[in-house]
Design a protein around this motif. Structure first.
Motif, PDB file in Angstrom:
ATOM      1  N   ARG A 138     -13.134  -1.214   4.103  1.00  0.00           N
ATOM      2  CA  ARG A 138     -12.474  -0.269   5.016  1.00  0.00           C
ATOM      3  C   ARG A 138     -11.258   0.366   4.332  1.00  0.00           C
ATOM      4  NH1 ARG A 138     -12.270  -3.256  10.783  1.00  0.00           N
ATOM      5  NH2 ARG A 138     -11.501  -1.225  11.410  1.00  0.00           N
ATOM      6  N   ARG A 139     -11.389   0.633   3.035  1.00  0.00           N
ATOM      7  CA  ARG A 139     -10.261   1.117   2.246  1.00  0.00           C
ATOM      8  C   ARG A 139      -9.647   2.407   2.785  1.00  0.00           C
ATOM      9  NH1 ARG A 139     -14.415   0.700  -0.831  1.00  0.00           N
ATOM     10  NH2 ARG A 139     -15.730   2.482  -1.237  1.00  0.00           N
ATOM     11  N   ASP A 140     -10.415   3.197   3.532  1.00  0.00           N
ATOM     12  CA  ASP A 140      -9.860   4.419   4.104  1.00  0.00           C
ATOM     13  C   ASP A 140      -8.853   4.115   5.207  1.00  0.00           C
ATOM     14  OD1 ASP A 140     -11.457   5.863   2.409  1.00  0.00           O
ATOM     15  OD2 ASP A 140     -13.014   6.230   3.890  1.00  0.00           O
ATOM     16  N   GLU A 141      -8.846   2.880   5.691  1.00  0.00           N
ATOM     17  CA  GLU A 141      -7.934   2.475   6.754  1.00  0.00           C
ATOM     18  C   GLU A 141      -6.825   1.555   6.233  1.00  0.00           C
ATOM     19  OE1 GLU A 141     -10.591   0.675   9.531  1.00  0.00           O
ATOM     20  OE2 GLU A 141     -11.304   2.585  10.283  1.00  0.00           O
ATOM     21  N   VAL A 142      -6.767   1.405   4.902  1.00  0.00           N
ATOM     22  CA  VAL A 142      -5.792   0.506   4.289  1.00  0.00           C
ATOM     23  C   VAL A 142      -4.802   1.310   3.462  1.00  0.00           C
ATOM     24  CG1 VAL A 142      -5.481  -1.412   2.678  1.00  0.00           C
ATOM     25  CG2 VAL A 142      -7.476  -1.380   4.188  1.00  0.00           C
ATOM     26  N   SER A 143      -3.534   1.028   3.661  1.00  0.00           N
ATOM     27  CA  SER A 143      -2.479   1.638   2.840  1.00  0.00           C
ATOM     28  C   SER A 143      -1.755   0.523   2.104  1.00  0.00           C
ATOM     29  CB  SER A 143      -1.478   2.392   3.714  1.00  0.00           C
ATOM     30  OG  SER A 143      -2.083   3.488   4.339  1.00  0.00           O
ATOM     31  N   TYR A 144      -1.790   0.582   0.797  1.00  0.00           N
ATOM     32  CA  TYR A 144      -1.057  -0.391  -0.010  1.00  0.00           C
ATOM     33  C   TYR A 144       0.265   0.242  -0.420  1.00  0.00           C
ATOM     34  CZ  TYR A 144       0.366  -3.554  -3.661  1.00  0.00           C
ATOM     35  OH  TYR A 144       1.089  -4.444  -4.408  1.00  0.00           O
ATOM     36  N   VAL A 145       1.347  -0.483  -0.203  1.00  0.00           N
ATOM     37  CA  VAL A 145       2.667   0.004  -0.585  1.00  0.00           C
ATOM     38  C   VAL A 145       3.166  -0.851  -1.748  1.00  0.00           C
ATOM     39  CG1 VAL A 145       5.025   0.436   0.170  1.00  0.00           C
ATOM     40  CG2 VAL A 145       3.140   0.710   1.794  1.00  0.00           C
ATOM     41  N   ASP A 146       3.329  -0.229  -2.898  1.00  0.00           N
ATOM     42  CA  ASP A 146       3.846  -0.920  -4.075  1.00  0.00           C
ATOM     43  C   ASP A 146       5.358  -1.063  -3.908  1.00  0.00           C
ATOM     44  OD1 ASP A 146       4.670  -1.842  -6.529  1.00  0.00           O
ATOM     45  OD2 ASP A 146       3.553  -0.353  -7.678  1.00  0.00           O
ATOM     46  N   CYS A 147       5.813  -2.268  -3.673  1.00  0.00           N
ATOM     47  CA  CYS A 147       7.224  -2.522  -3.380  1.00  0.00           C
ATOM     48  C   CYS A 147       7.995  -3.084  -4.571  1.00  0.00           C
ATOM     49  CB  CYS A 147       7.337  -3.507  -2.213  1.00  0.00           C
ATOM     50  SG  CYS A 147       6.622  -2.916  -0.687  1.00  0.00           S
ATOM     51  N   LEU A 148       7.342  -3.239  -5.726  1.00  0.00           N
ATOM     52  CA  LEU A 148       7.981  -3.934  -6.846  1.00  0.00           C
ATOM     53  C   LEU A 148       9.395  -3.447  -7.116  1.00  0.00           C
ATOM     54  CD1 LEU A 148       5.163  -4.477  -9.482  1.00  0.00           C
ATOM     55  CD2 LEU A 148       6.465  -6.216  -8.256  1.00  0.00           C
ATOM     56  N   THR A 149       9.568  -2.152  -7.266  1.00  0.00           N
ATOM     57  CA  THR A 149      10.888  -1.625  -7.624  1.00  0.00           C
ATOM     58  C   THR A 149      11.557  -0.875  -6.472  1.00  0.00           C
ATOM     59  OG1 THR A 149       9.905   0.387  -8.534  1.00  0.00           O
ATOM     60  CG2 THR A 149      10.283  -1.441 -10.070  1.00  0.00           C
ATOM     61  N   MET A 150      11.030  -1.035  -5.279  1.00  0.00           N
ATOM     62  CA  MET A 150      11.536  -0.312  -4.114  1.00  0.00           C
ATOM     63  C   MET A 150      13.015  -0.585  -3.840  1.00  0.00           C
ATOM     64  SD  MET A 150       9.960  -0.332  -0.265  1.00  0.00           S
ATOM     65  CE  MET A 150       8.438   0.455  -0.752  1.00  0.00           C
ATOM     66  N   PHE A 151      13.489  -1.759  -4.195  1.00  0.00           N
ATOM     67  CA  PHE A 151      14.856  -2.159  -3.892  1.00  0.00           C
ATOM     68  C   PHE A 151      15.716  -2.265  -5.152  1.00  0.00           C
ATOM     69  CE2 PHE A 151      11.935  -3.871  -0.742  1.00  0.00           C
ATOM     70  CZ  PHE A 151      12.392  -3.212   0.382  1.00  0.00           C
ATOM     71  N   CYS A 152      15.319  -1.504  -6.186  1.00  0.00           N
ATOM     72  CA  CYS A 152      16.016  -1.574  -7.471  1.00  0.00           C
ATOM     73  C   CYS A 152      16.867  -0.343  -7.769  1.00  0.00           C
ATOM     74  CB  CYS A 152      15.005  -1.793  -8.598  1.00  0.00           C
ATOM     75  SG  CYS A 152      14.157  -3.379  -8.494  1.00  0.00           S
ATOM     76  N   GLY A 153      16.968   0.580  -6.849  1.00  0.00           N
ATOM     77  CA  GLY A 153      17.809   1.752  -7.054  1.00  0.00           C
ATOM     78  C   GLY A 153      17.431   2.538  -8.292  1.00  0.00           C
ATOM     79  N   LYS A 154      18.439   3.028  -9.007  1.00  0.00           N
ATOM     80  CA  LYS A 154      18.224   3.875 -10.189  1.00  0.00           C
ATOM     81  C   LYS A 154      17.518   3.148 -11.323  1.00  0.00           C
ATOM     82  CE  LYS A 154      22.189   6.785  -9.223  1.00  0.00           C
ATOM     83  NZ  LYS A 154      23.508   7.237  -9.660  1.00  0.00           N
ATOM     84  N   THR A 155      17.659   1.829 -11.403  1.00  0.00           N
ATOM     85  CA  THR A 155      17.039   1.103 -12.514  1.00  0.00           C
ATOM     86  C   THR A 155      15.515   1.056 -12.401  1.00  0.00           C
ATOM     87  OG1 THR A 155      17.251  -1.064 -11.423  1.00  0.00           O
ATOM     88  CG2 THR A 155      19.081  -0.350 -12.840  1.00  0.00           C
ATOM     89  N   ALA A 156      14.982   1.446 -11.250  1.00  0.00           N
ATOM     90  CA  ALA A 156      13.528   1.459 -11.073  1.00  0.00           C
ATOM     91  C   ALA A 156      12.856   2.506 -11.949  1.00  0.00           C
ATOM     92  CB  ALA A 156      13.183   1.717  -9.611  1.00  0.00           C
ATOM     93  N   GLN A 157      13.620   3.517 -12.383  1.00  0.00           N
ATOM     94  CA  GLN A 157      13.055   4.634 -13.131  1.00  0.00           C
ATOM     95  C   GLN A 157      13.259   4.551 -14.640  1.00  0.00           C
ATOM     96  OE1 GLN A 157      11.184   6.671 -11.318  1.00  0.00           O
ATOM     97  NE2 GLN A 157      11.812   5.472  -9.543  1.00  0.00           N
ATOM     98  N   VAL A 158      13.988   3.568 -15.115  1.00  0.00           N
ATOM     99  CA  VAL A 158      14.257   3.502 -16.552  1.00  0.00           C
ATOM    100  C   VAL A 158      13.033   2.990 -17.307  1.00  0.00           C
ATOM    101  CG1 VAL A 158      16.734   3.152 -16.200  1.00  0.00           C
ATOM    102  CG2 VAL A 158      15.246   1.175 -16.444  1.00  0.00           C
ATOM    103  N   PRO A 159      12.884   3.418 -18.559  1.00  0.00           N
ATOM    104  CA  PRO A 159      11.767   2.894 -19.356  1.00  0.00           C
ATOM    105  C   PRO A 159      11.847   1.367 -19.442  1.00  0.00           C
ATOM    106  CG  PRO A 159      12.797   4.766 -20.460  1.00  0.00           C
ATOM    107  CD  PRO A 159      13.671   4.412 -19.288  1.00  0.00           C
ATOM    108  N   GLY A 160      10.717   0.734 -19.279  1.00  0.00           N
ATOM    109  CA  GLY A 160      10.663  -0.727 -19.320  1.00  0.00           C
ATOM    110  C   GLY A 160      11.081  -1.380 -18.009  1.00  0.00           C
TER     111      GLY A 160
END
Length: 135
Positions: free
Chosen positions: A68-90
């Motif tokens: 039922r993948r059309d009814e499933v939303s996966y939210v990648d939260c790994l870096t959601m709470f990391c602010g600006k450091t979520a976008q740096v290389p590595g």
């Protein structure tokens, strides 16, 4: 895991947290699966951080392959709470994504009100999109 059920009119949502079976799982219209997040206690544990990345990828694959993948939303939260450091290389595997303490309680694991406000905003947007799709 968060189950979200849309009412027959498509305008009301009901949510329930946790993995318990409350009957909603068999009739849901949208399942919002919040993946693992980097937490402050992981700052100095590169092995566990890599495990979290692998776990997140495996969860995304499972959601993408669900019948039922059309009814499933996966939210990648790994870096959601990391602010600006979520976008740096590595950021993911290099240990450069640093969770910001403001989003967590003092235990370094559970979210603060600010952290839950971010999750609420993300989930609300997904549910609103699902409601619009039904119209």
């Amino acid at each position: 895991m968060l189950y979200a059920s849309l009412s027959s009119g498509g305008s009301r949502t009901e949510t329930t947290e946790g993995g318990k079976d409350d009957g909603m799982s068999s009739s849901f219209r949208r399942l919002v699966f919040l993946g693992p997040k980097f937490e402050p206690w992981l700052k100095d544990d590169p092995i566990m951080r890599k495990s979290y990345v692998k776990l997140s990828k495996a969860m995304r694959r499972a959601c993408d392959r669900h019948e039922r993948r059309d009814e499933v939303s996966y939210v990648d939260c790994l870096t959601m709470f990391c602010g600006k450091t979520a976008q740096v290389p590595g950021a993911l595997l290099g240990g450069r994504a640093i969770p910001e303490d403001q989003y967590f309680h003092g235990d370094g694991l559970h979210l603060s009100e600010q952290g839950y406000a971010i999750w609420k905003e993300v989930v609300q947007e997904i549910l609103e999109d699902a409601i619009m799709e039904r119209k």
